[in-house]
Design a protein around this motif. Structure first.
Motif, PDB file in Angstrom:
ATOM      1  N   ARG A 132      11.073   9.698   7.043  1.00  0.00           N
ATOM      2  CA  ARG A 132      12.105   8.851   6.444  1.00  0.00           C
ATOM      3  C   ARG A 132      13.499   9.409   6.676  1.00  0.00           C
ATOM      4  O   ARG A 132      14.479   8.874   6.174  1.00  0.00           O
ATOM      5  N   GLY A 133      13.586  10.510   7.382  1.00  0.00           N
ATOM      6  CA  GLY A 133      14.897  11.043   7.733  1.00  0.00           C
ATOM      7  C   GLY A 133      15.530  11.885   6.643  1.00  0.00           C
ATOM      8  O   GLY A 133      16.728  12.150   6.678  1.00  0.00           O
ATOM      9  N   ALA A 134      14.750  12.309   5.684  1.00  0.00           N
ATOM     10  CA  ALA A 134      15.296  13.152   4.620  1.00  0.00           C
ATOM     11  C   ALA A 134      15.425  14.594   5.080  1.00  0.00           C
ATOM     12  O   ALA A 134      16.270  15.346   4.604  1.00  0.00           O
ATOM     13  N   ILE A 135      14.568  14.960   6.023  1.00  0.00           N
ATOM     14  CA  ILE A 135      14.600  16.317   6.558  1.00  0.00           C
ATOM     15  C   ILE A 135      14.594  16.255   8.074  1.00  0.00           C
ATOM     16  O   ILE A 135      13.828  15.494   8.677  1.00  0.00           O
ATOM     17  N   ASP A 136      15.490  17.012   8.664  1.00  0.00           N
ATOM     18  CA  ASP A 136      15.512  17.157  10.123  1.00  0.00           C
ATOM     19  C   ASP A 136      14.607  18.309  10.513  1.00  0.00           C
ATOM     20  O   ASP A 136      14.527  19.307   9.799  1.00  0.00           O
ATOM     21  N   SER A 137      13.965  18.185  11.666  1.00  0.00           N
ATOM     22  CA  SER A 137      13.152  19.305  12.103  1.00  0.00           C
ATOM     23  C   SER A 137      13.276  19.512  13.600  1.00  0.00           C
ATOM     24  O   SER A 137      13.349  18.561  14.371  1.00  0.00           O
ATOM     25  N   ILE A 138      13.367  20.769  13.965  1.00  0.00           N
ATOM     26  CA  ILE A 138      13.230  21.159  15.367  1.00  0.00           C
ATOM     27  C   ILE A 138      12.180  22.250  15.388  1.00  0.00           C
ATOM     28  O   ILE A 138      12.384  23.306  14.808  1.00  0.00           O
ATOM     29  N   GLY A 139      11.081  21.969  16.040  1.00  0.00           N
ATOM     30  CA  GLY A 139      10.021  22.973  16.045  1.00  0.00           C
ATOM     31  C   GLY A 139       9.601  23.295  14.623  1.00  0.00           C
ATOM     32  O   GLY A 139       9.250  22.409  13.862  1.00  0.00           O
ATOM     33  N   ASP A 140       9.674  24.568  14.262  1.00  0.00           N
ATOM     34  CA  ASP A 140       9.331  24.969  12.905  1.00  0.00           C
ATOM     35  C   ASP A 140      10.519  24.849  11.945  1.00  0.00           C
ATOM     36  O   ASP A 140      10.351  25.017  10.753  1.00  0.00           O
ATOM     37  N   GLY A 141      11.688  24.625  12.473  1.00  0.00           N
ATOM     38  CA  GLY A 141      12.889  24.683  11.645  1.00  0.00           C
ATOM     39  C   GLY A 141      13.090  23.404  10.844  1.00  0.00           C
ATOM     40  O   GLY A 141      12.819  22.302  11.324  1.00  0.00           O
ATOM     41  N   LEU A 142      13.565  23.558   9.633  1.00  0.00           N
ATOM     42  CA  LEU A 142      13.762  22.414   8.757  1.00  0.00           C
ATOM     43  C   LEU A 142      15.146  22.463   8.138  1.00  0.00           C
ATOM     44  O   LEU A 142      15.659  23.537   7.829  1.00  0.00           O
ATOM     45  N   ALA A 143      15.758  21.285   7.957  1.00  0.00           N
ATOM     46  CA  ALA A 143      17.045  21.209   7.286  1.00  0.00           C
ATOM     47  C   ALA A 143      17.156  19.891   6.548  1.00  0.00           C
ATOM     48  O   ALA A 143      16.773  18.838   7.073  1.00  0.00           O
ATOM     49  N   LEU A 144      17.669  19.955   5.335  1.00  0.00           N
ATOM     50  CA  LEU A 144      17.834  18.749   4.524  1.00  0.00           C
ATOM     51  C   LEU A 144      19.021  17.944   5.043  1.00  0.00           C
ATOM     52  O   LEU A 144      20.081  18.499   5.334  1.00  0.00           O
ATOM     53  N   THR A 145      18.848  16.623   5.148  1.00  0.00           N
ATOM     54  CA  THR A 145      19.955  15.770   5.611  1.00  0.00           C
ATOM     55  C   THR A 145      20.743  15.232   4.416  1.00  0.00           C
ATOM     56  O   THR A 145      20.326  15.388   3.266  1.00  0.00           O
ATOM     57  N   GLU A 146      21.869  14.620   4.740  1.00  0.00           N
ATOM     58  CA  GLU A 146      22.680  13.980   3.690  1.00  0.00           C
ATOM     59  C   GLU A 146      21.855  12.974   2.903  1.00  0.00           C
ATOM     60  O   GLU A 146      21.808  13.005   1.677  1.00  0.00           O
ATOM     61  N   SER A 147      21.207  12.072   3.636  1.00  0.00           N
ATOM     62  CA  SER A 147      20.442  11.021   2.964  1.00  0.00           C
ATOM     63  C   SER A 147      19.289  11.639   2.186  1.00  0.00           C
ATOM     64  O   SER A 147      18.904  11.132   1.129  1.00  0.00           O
ATOM     65  N   GLY A 148      18.735  12.715   2.710  1.00  0.00           N
ATOM     66  CA  GLY A 148      17.659  13.385   1.996  1.00  0.00           C
ATOM     67  C   GLY A 148      18.136  13.922   0.660  1.00  0.00           C
ATOM     68  O   GLY A 148      17.410  13.891  -0.339  1.00  0.00           O
ATOM     69  N   GLU A 149      19.356  14.414   0.651  1.00  0.00           N
ATOM     70  CA  GLU A 149      19.898  14.984  -0.582  1.00  0.00           C
ATOM     71  C   GLU A 149      19.969  13.937  -1.689  1.00  0.00           C
ATOM     72  O   GLU A 149      19.585  14.209  -2.831  1.00  0.00           O
ATOM     73  N   THR A 150      20.434  12.765  -1.336  1.00  0.00           N
ATOM     74  CA  THR A 150      20.520  11.719  -2.366  1.00  0.00           C
ATOM     75  C   THR A 150      19.136  11.236  -2.766  1.00  0.00           C
ATOM     76  O   THR A 150      18.880  10.966  -3.938  1.00  0.00           O
ATOM     77  N   ALA A 151      18.242  11.150  -1.793  1.00  0.00           N
ATOM     78  CA  ALA A 151      16.875  10.726  -2.112  1.00  0.00           C
ATOM     79  C   ALA A 151      16.249  11.677  -3.117  1.00  0.00           C
ATOM     80  O   ALA A 151      15.571  11.258  -4.064  1.00  0.00           O
ATOM     81  N   LEU A 152      16.477  12.960  -2.937  1.00  0.00           N
ATOM     82  CA  LEU A 152      15.891  13.945  -3.842  1.00  0.00           C
ATOM     83  C   LEU A 152      16.531  13.886  -5.223  1.00  0.00           C
ATOM     84  O   LEU A 152      15.891  14.161  -6.231  1.00  0.00           O
ATOM     85  N   LYS A 153      17.817  13.539  -5.227  1.00  0.00           N
ATOM     86  CA  LYS A 153      18.483  13.411  -6.518  1.00  0.00           C
ATOM     87  C   LYS A 153      17.827  12.306  -7.336  1.00  0.00           C
ATOM     88  O   LYS A 153      17.671  12.420  -8.547  1.00  0.00           O
ATOM     89  N   ASP A 154      17.413  11.235  -6.636  1.00  0.00           N
ATOM     90  CA  ASP A 154      16.728  10.149  -7.324  1.00  0.00           C
ATOM     91  C   ASP A 154      15.408  10.614  -7.917  1.00  0.00           C
ATOM     92  O   ASP A 154      15.012  10.180  -8.995  1.00  0.00           O
ATOM     93  N   ILE A 155      14.737  11.465  -7.205  1.00  0.00           N
ATOM     94  CA  ILE A 155      13.469  11.976  -7.722  1.00  0.00           C
ATOM     95  C   ILE A 155      13.712  12.852  -8.946  1.00  0.00           C
ATOM     96  O   ILE A 155      12.854  13.008  -9.802  1.00  0.00           O
TER      97      ILE A 155
END
Lengths: 228, 228
Positions: A132-155
């Motif tokens: 859903r685009g909340a987290i970006d990933s390259i290989g094993d690496g993970l990073a929270l996206t802007e949209s992910g941040e708001t989605a998590l706030k809703d949770i």
DNA sequence: AGGATGCTTCGGTTAGGATCGAAGTATGAA
DNA sequence: TTCATACTTCGATCCTAACCGAAGCATCCT
């Protein structure tokens, strides 16, 4: 040859079955007393005491005195991550136990990996967050996206507070049962805590497995739909 | 408790000093005979033979018969990566050898990590590639960019051929001496091979360290400038 | 064939450490 | 104070596995 760090020392620490079982028990994230760990290792308290002293000397465990109890935990989350990676490696090499035991399916479905969710559900959650685009990933690496941040706030997760911590927000952790990555780091911890607080799931008494309530399971699966 | 895979088994395999030394020797990437490994472990051939049989039974080693020699290698690169991660963990926990030994500085500068470059130079190379935008990174994850692909072509690496392999192109591998990531995967391997072919560097005889020639060092440092 | 080299298997020894009973220390409760 | 609980330390036992010498295969060389 004697090159580099001494891997034999930690190998030996983990190589004893009683110690390995105690460490595995501590992967549940709870602080346990020496007596409880003795039971987990299948040995007497005397023996457990010497084992625990060795593990502590090797900086794998931390100890907290409280009254006449002595609570042991893994020294930090990097130890937990390390142990899970060994499990993944062991499972991949066919180093499984002789008899899988009745609790095995529950473990594979959802379990605690030191302080975050692992197993089928843990992997599903991360996959879904990436899809859903909340987290970006390259290989094993993970990073929270802007949209992910708001989605998590809703949770109901205060991402801002987590960011101020020294600990990395997103970490990938190799899941031994699924052989795929699940979400660790402070965000992984926060998500699990959130589920437990909401009553969606609870920790099993004597195991690392996480048991979802029927309603919690419904909510969880709706929140993190299967990908593909 | 008896939950999950049997980590005690691999712990025990790695936990014996003789076996650990043999495994470390194999981190050099070269296939070694039983006699050579016996020397590396500081034991007789008979003893080494039983150790090697155990390591092979544990799927950590692969064996190739060639005439009356028997060449041993690590089973695959995931074993190498795993061992390096144990070294990193061990170094972080203070599990160092009593006496660092004279070869230690050379090892920290540049060494072979199974099939790619590690140590100060290995970390520098990856940092430099990221800084110039040849490689994208999120956390531990790495991916080659478009511009990186052409840059590597200039160096003389056929990225297209590497991509067709089943093995991942870019992998990060935790460096025990620098405690930072360096570049593994088929690209890491290709880069090291490239340096060796060009004569910029050669492998030391009895060690995992990589020795740069004066000219090779100059070229390497110019190609991968420090990133502040 | 005969001899040399590389490795494995067998047998017996030895040492390290895992184990537990019993005694000793610390903390809390009555 | 006295007793109970939690844990550690001591001492002794016991068992595994690491170790090497000797012998046995396998392969190569001449």
């Amino acid at each position: 040859m004697k090159e580099g760090p001494d891997i034999a020392q930690i190998g030996a620490l983990i190589g004893d079955p009683a110690r390995a079982n105690m460490l595995t028990a501590l992967m549940g994230g709870k602080a346990l007393t020496a007596t409880e760990l003795a039971a987990a290792g299948g040995i007497t308290v005397q023996t457990a005491s010497t084992h625990l002293a060795k593990l502590e000397a090797g900086n794998l465990l931390a100890q907290r005195k409280q009254g006449r109890h002595r609570y042991f935990t893994l020294a930090d989350d990097s130890v937990g991550k390390f142990l899970e990676s060994i499990m993944g490696f062991a499972a991949g090499r066919g180093h499984l136990r002789h008899k899988p035991g009745p609790k095995e399916p529950a473990l594979r479905k959802a379990r605690i990996c030191y302080d975050h969710l692992a197993g089928d559900y843990g992997v599903r959650m991360l996959d879904s967050l990436i899809a859903r685009g909340a987290i970006d990933s390259i290989g094993d690496g993970l990073a929270l996206t802007e949209s992910g941040e708001t989605a998590l706030k809703d949770i109901g997760i205060d991402v801002h507070a987590l960011k101020s911590s020294r600990r990395p927000l997103c970490r990938s952790c190799l899941d031994w049962s699924e052989r795929r990555a699940h979400l660790a780091g402070s965000l992984g911890k926060a998500l699990l805590s959130n589920f437990l607080e909401k009553g969606w799931a609870r920790r099993a008494a004597e195991s690392r497995s996480v048991v979802f309530s029927p309603e919690g399971e419904r909510q969880f699966l709706a929140l993190f739909p299967a990908t593909k």
